[in-house]
Design an enzyme around this catalytic site. Structure first.
Site, PDB file in Angstrom:
ATOM      1  N   SER A   1      43.387   7.468-170.769  1.00 16.71           N
ATOM      2  CA  SER A   1      44.405   7.604-171.660  1.00 16.71           C
ATOM      3  C   SER A   1      43.616   7.609-172.941  1.00 16.71           C
ATOM      4  O   SER A   1      42.816   8.365-173.420  1.00 16.71           O
ATOM      5  CB  SER A   1      45.434   6.395-171.505  1.00 16.71           C
ATOM      6  OG  SER A   1      46.400   6.822-172.417  1.00 16.71           O
TER       7      SER A   1
ATOM      8  N   HIS B   1      51.541   9.521-165.814  1.00 17.69           N
ATOM      9  CA  HIS B   1      50.305   9.234-166.506  1.00 17.69           C
ATOM     10  C   HIS B   1      49.506   7.801-166.108  1.00 17.69           C
ATOM     11  O   HIS B   1      48.623   7.804-166.096  1.00 17.69           O
ATOM     12  CB  HIS B   1      50.646   9.203-167.976  1.00 17.69           C
ATOM     13  CG  HIS B   1      49.379   8.592-168.875  1.00 17.69           C
ATOM     14  ND1 HIS B   1      48.443   9.678-169.094  1.00 17.69           N
ATOM     15  CD2 HIS B   1      49.203   7.689-169.805  1.00 17.69           C
ATOM     16  CE1 HIS B   1      47.634   9.046-170.199  1.00 17.69           C
ATOM     17  NE2 HIS B   1      48.162   7.925-170.668  1.00 17.69           N
TER      18      HIS B   1
ATOM     19  N   ASP C   1      51.409  14.049-164.516  1.00 18.80           N
ATOM     20  CA  ASP C   1      51.193  13.501-165.807  1.00 18.80           C
ATOM     21  C   ASP C   1      51.894  14.556-167.119  1.00 18.80           C
ATOM     22  O   ASP C   1      51.278  15.520-167.205  1.00 18.80           O
ATOM     23  CB  ASP C   1      49.786  13.125-166.290  1.00 18.80           C
ATOM     24  CG  ASP C   1      49.662  12.542-167.398  1.00 18.80           C
ATOM     25  OD1 ASP C   1      50.607  12.613-168.282  1.00 18.80           O
ATOM     26  OD2 ASP C   1      48.258  12.032-168.020  1.00 18.80           O
TER      27      ASP C   1
END
Length: 369
Positions: free
Chosen positions: A152, A348, A315
């Site tokens: 991320s 995610h 995601d």
């Protein structure tokens, strides 16, 4: 058999210097919180930098005391016999500037006023976080990092390391990342910030730490948390189950997914500073690898080292197409790049929930590097 790194001691270092930020402002002195696991070898060539996500911290592995029930956030990957084997590697994890987890951020004392920075803290970018990390890597006497790996916001940092310090990095592993934050992601972060701004206890950033804008921050975290999940994972975990404690036709009655988001948001208030949440969300919004370059291609041309990329099928915060845009340009430039699309229902957060789906590929990559 893999083991824990055991009890680890959080460390801090203060740099009496002023860092020139991308905004043109200066920030200093700078304190960085960090942890290390394993030993640096005689050649100082076995260091791996782990970079954390949005509200993460430097506590990536082990425990801080024997009573600590929750290990570091990537404890399943860091330790003897694990992916980042501390019998082989010296692993470093540093808390980013702008945070409230030990590094200089909005809640820190401004030496010019002897008061907390609050909204006088300068807006930072991911590139600024990496410049601050370089101060720490220099201090530790590490000339070249074996690898920089993170998910991320950590993936953004890994890419920035590879582009701006190509002579200092042998490999990067960006996981669940993007080359530039999309309008959808920006809009989600904007809604989260508005939740905070509309809380009367926020007081334009001048709240008392003991009386934070809890309602606004909890709602902001809930909005963010939704983007970390997926429709499939919500069906798996909650379905349409209604809370047994609530009446179905009570206007305040909650589905289990509502109760979960409320619980998660309320817990977050006790462990994170509101202004830091705002600043880090702004840093995410500003992220564009092409910042200060003519094009993304010009930025990616600076990358010299091999890179290993992962995206996850469910995601929707940083969807596979965004990773594939970067990978496609790297391939067009003739760079040494490897990409894997991992099937996962966990959105995610897949890189935290199902690491076993990608860690064998990372282990193979590290061996080849």
């Amino acid at each position: 058999m893999s083991q824990s790194v055991g009890i680890v001691t959080p460390q801090k270092i203060r740099f009496d210097t002023e860092l020139q930020l991308e905004s043109g402002r200066l920030l200093g002195p700078i304190t960085l919180a960090y942890e290390t696991y394993g030993e640096l070898n005689a050649q100082r060539s076995n260091a791996i930098l782990v970079t954390h996500a949005w509200t993460g911290d430097a506590h990536a592995a082990g425990a801080h005391s024997s009573e600590d029930r929750k290990p570091g956030w990537w404890d399943n990957l860091i330790g003897p016999g694990k992916l980042l084997d501390t019998d082989r590697y010296f692993v470093v994890c540093s808390n980013v500037i702008g945070s409230c987890k030990g590094s200089t951020g909005p809640a820190s004392i401004d030496p010019r006023t002897d008061r907390p920075y609050r909204l006088k803290f300068p807006v930072i970018m991911v590139r600024d976080m990496v410049r601050a990390q370089k101060l720490l890597i220099d201090h530790l006497g590490i000339d070249t990092l074996h690898c920089v790996i993170g998910g991320s916001m950590g993936a953004m940092q890994a890419l920035e390391w590879g582009i701006h310090y190509p002579e200092r990095v042998r490999a990067i592993v960006p996981i669940s990342g993007t080359g530039r934050t999309s309008p959808m992601s920006i809009s989600l972060n904007s809604a989260a910030r508005q939740a905070i701004f509309n809380d009367p206890l926020w007081k334009k950033g001048n709240y008392k730490p003991e009386h934070p804008p809890a309602d606004g921050l909890a709602l902001a975290r809930s909005l963010g948390h939704i983007s970390f999940l997926s429709d499939a994972s919500m069906h798996l975990k909650f379905g349409r189950r209604f809370s047994a404690r609530d009446g179905l036709f009570d206007v305040f009655g909650q589905f289990e997914v509502e109760r979960y988001l409320e619980y998660n948001g309320r817990n977050f208030v006790h462990r994170f500073d509101t202004n830091s949440f705002l600043y880090l969300s702004k840093a995410l919004d500003l992220y564009d690898v092409a910042w200060d370059f003519d094009t993304m291609e010009d930025a990616l041309a600076k990358l010299r080292c091999p890179s290993l990329w992962f995206a996850f099928s469910s995601d929707w915060l940083y969807p596979p197409s965004q990773t594939e845009e970067v990978v496609g340009q790297l391939r067009a430039l003739g760079k040494n790049v490897e990409y894997h699309l991992i099937e996962s229902d966990y959105g995610h957060d897949s890189f935290l929930v199902e690491p076993e789906k990608f860690t064998p590929k990372v282990a193979d990559f590290l061996e080849r590097v």
